[in-house]
Structures are given as C-alpha cells and as structure tokens.
Design an enzyme around this catalytic site. Structure first.
Site, PDB file in Angstrom:
ATOM      1  N   HIS A   1       0.841  -1.197   0.000  1.00 32.97           N
ATOM      2  CA  HIS A   1       0.000   0.000   0.000  1.00 32.97           C
ATOM      3  C   HIS A   1       0.880   1.252   0.000  1.00 32.97           C
ATOM      4  CE1 HIS A   1       0.467  -0.611   4.488  1.00 32.97           C
ATOM      5  NE2 HIS A   1       0.827   0.646   4.367  1.00 32.97           N
TER       6      HIS A   1
HETATM    7  P1  TYD Z   1      -2.404  -3.924   7.606  1.00 34.72           P
HETATM    8  O1  TYD Z   1      -2.678  -2.549   7.089  1.00 34.72           O
HETATM    9  O2  TYD Z   1      -2.912  -5.084   6.821  1.00 34.72           O
HETATM   10  O3  TYD Z   1      -0.839  -4.109   7.821  1.00 34.72           O
HETATM   11  P2  TYD Z   1       0.351  -4.079   6.736  1.00 34.72           P
HETATM   12  O4  TYD Z   1      -0.144  -3.296   5.548  1.00 34.72           O
HETATM   13  O5  TYD Z   1       1.454  -3.415   7.434  1.00 34.72           O
HETATM   14  O6  TYD Z   1       0.679  -5.481   6.387  1.00 34.72           O
HETATM   15  O7  TYD Z   1      -2.961  -3.979   9.091  1.00 34.72           O
HETATM   16  C1  TYD Z   1      -3.282  -5.193   9.751  1.00 34.72           C
HETATM   17  C2  TYD Z   1      -4.472  -4.972  10.664  1.00 34.72           C
HETATM   18  O8  TYD Z   1      -4.144  -4.084  11.720  1.00 34.72           O
HETATM   19  C3  TYD Z   1      -5.671  -4.399   9.944  1.00 34.72           C
HETATM   20  O9  TYD Z   1      -6.816  -5.058  10.435  1.00 34.72           O
HETATM   21  C4  TYD Z   1      -5.708  -2.949  10.385  1.00 34.72           C
HETATM   22  C5  TYD Z   1      -5.061  -2.989  11.748  1.00 34.72           C
HETATM   23  N1  TYD Z   1      -4.323  -1.769  12.098  1.00 34.72           N
HETATM   24  C6  TYD Z   1      -4.800  -0.953  13.099  1.00 34.72           C
HETATM   25  O10 TYD Z   1      -5.866  -1.194  13.699  1.00 34.72           O
HETATM   26  N2  TYD Z   1      -4.085   0.161  13.426  1.00 34.72           N
HETATM   27  C7  TYD Z   1      -2.921   0.467  12.804  1.00 34.72           C
HETATM   28  O11 TYD Z   1      -2.292   1.503  13.153  1.00 34.72           O
HETATM   29  C8  TYD Z   1      -2.436  -0.389  11.743  1.00 34.72           C
HETATM   30  C9  TYD Z   1      -1.164  -0.084  11.020  1.00 34.72           C
HETATM   31  C10 TYD Z   1      -3.173  -1.505  11.434  1.00 34.72           C
END
Ligand code: TYD
Length: 137
Positions: A49
């Site tokens: 992303h």
């Molecule tokens: P995700 O965006 O999929 O992580 P990455 O892109 O780093 O692999 O996030 C995983 C989960 O955590 C998703 O359900 C959203 C949640 N999340 C939060 O609640 N708060 C946050 O600050 C972040 C980064 C993720």
C-alpha cells in the site's frame, strides 16, 4: 524518491546501548502513533500500500527485514538490519516489507493516527494517483 535512511545515535556504555527518539529532533514529524510487527510468518510480504499523506519511520528494532519502495518512477530496496537504523518514508510511496527474520520486530513511528481513508491499497490506483498530480491538489 523521498526516503531517508537515518543512523540514530546510540547512548552506549558498559551496560549496553540505548536509543532515544524525540519528535522534531530525531524524527521529522509529530509522532501520533507507534505500531510494530512481530512473529511474522516466513515468506510473508506485508504492506502492499501507499499513503496519501502519512509519513513514517520504520525501525527493525530486532532481527532484520527488507523494504521495497516505489514512487511510481523508480524502485529501491532498503535492508533494515540494525536497531539504530531508521527508514523515513514520505507519503505517496508504495511499500512492501519482506524477508523478515523469524526474530524480526519492525516498529513504525507514524505522523497520524490510523485512518483507512489515507491508504491506497490498489497498485494501479497508486500509479494513477501519483501520475495524475491528484496528490498535489
Ligand atoms: P495492515 O494494514 O494489513 O498491515 P500491513 O499493511 O502493514 O501489512 O494492518 C493489519 C491490521 O491491523 C488491519 O486489520 C488494520 C489494523 N491496524 C490498526 O488497527 N491500526 C494500525 O495503526 C495499523 C497499522 C493496522
């Protein structure tokens, strides 16, 4: 590409090392959120992303991982292997985190609270966003 690899100054003595990070001094933004990833499964690639306005600093405080960055024009890979290294990532940069060692703890300092509407999770949409100049509006 608007990324910077920082080397933070450890306060080392005969007891070991300590790193202190202060907003606007060591970190170029107000830190509104901290999150970290650990127990990452082998061969997993996270991220996929970009952010429309969020700025972040990534620190692999234990173990190692790699970060692939893409601003729509060029790509690069930055390894994070030391707890005193920090990778600044500006907004509008696509990122993927991979090659996590089993003991990796990847900590992220972020300039904003969590906001799903700031994410671009589709790569083609990201390319369109950075190339259209919409990001500068
Ligand atoms: P995700 O965006 O999929 O992580 P990455 O892109 O780093 O692999 O996030 C995983 C989960 O955590 C998703 O359900 C959203 C949640 N999340 C939060 O609640 N708060 C946050 O600050 C972040 C980064 C993720």
């Amino acid at each position: 590409m608007q990324t910077i690899k920082y080397t933070f100054q450890p306060h080392g003595d005969d007891r070991g090392q300590l790193i202190a990070l202060e907003e606007f001094k060591d970190i170029p933004f107000r830190i509104k959120r901290v999150y970290y990833m650990y127990d990452t499964i082998e061969n997993v690639v996270r991220g996929h992303h970009a952010h429309k306005s969020l700025e972040q600093i990534l620190i692999c405080i234990h173990g190692s991982c790699k970060i692939k960055l893409d601003d729509g024009t060029e790509t690069k890979v930055v390894p994070l292997e030391k707890p005193y290294e920090g990778l600044y990532i500006a907004n509008n940069i696509w990122r993927e985190m991979y090659d996590f060692s089993p003991d990796a703890v990847l900590m992220v300092l972020a300039s904003e609270i969590y906001d799903e509407s700031d994410y671009i999770r589709d790569y083609d949409e990201f390319l369109e966003f950075v190339r259209s100049g919409e990001n500068k509006a």
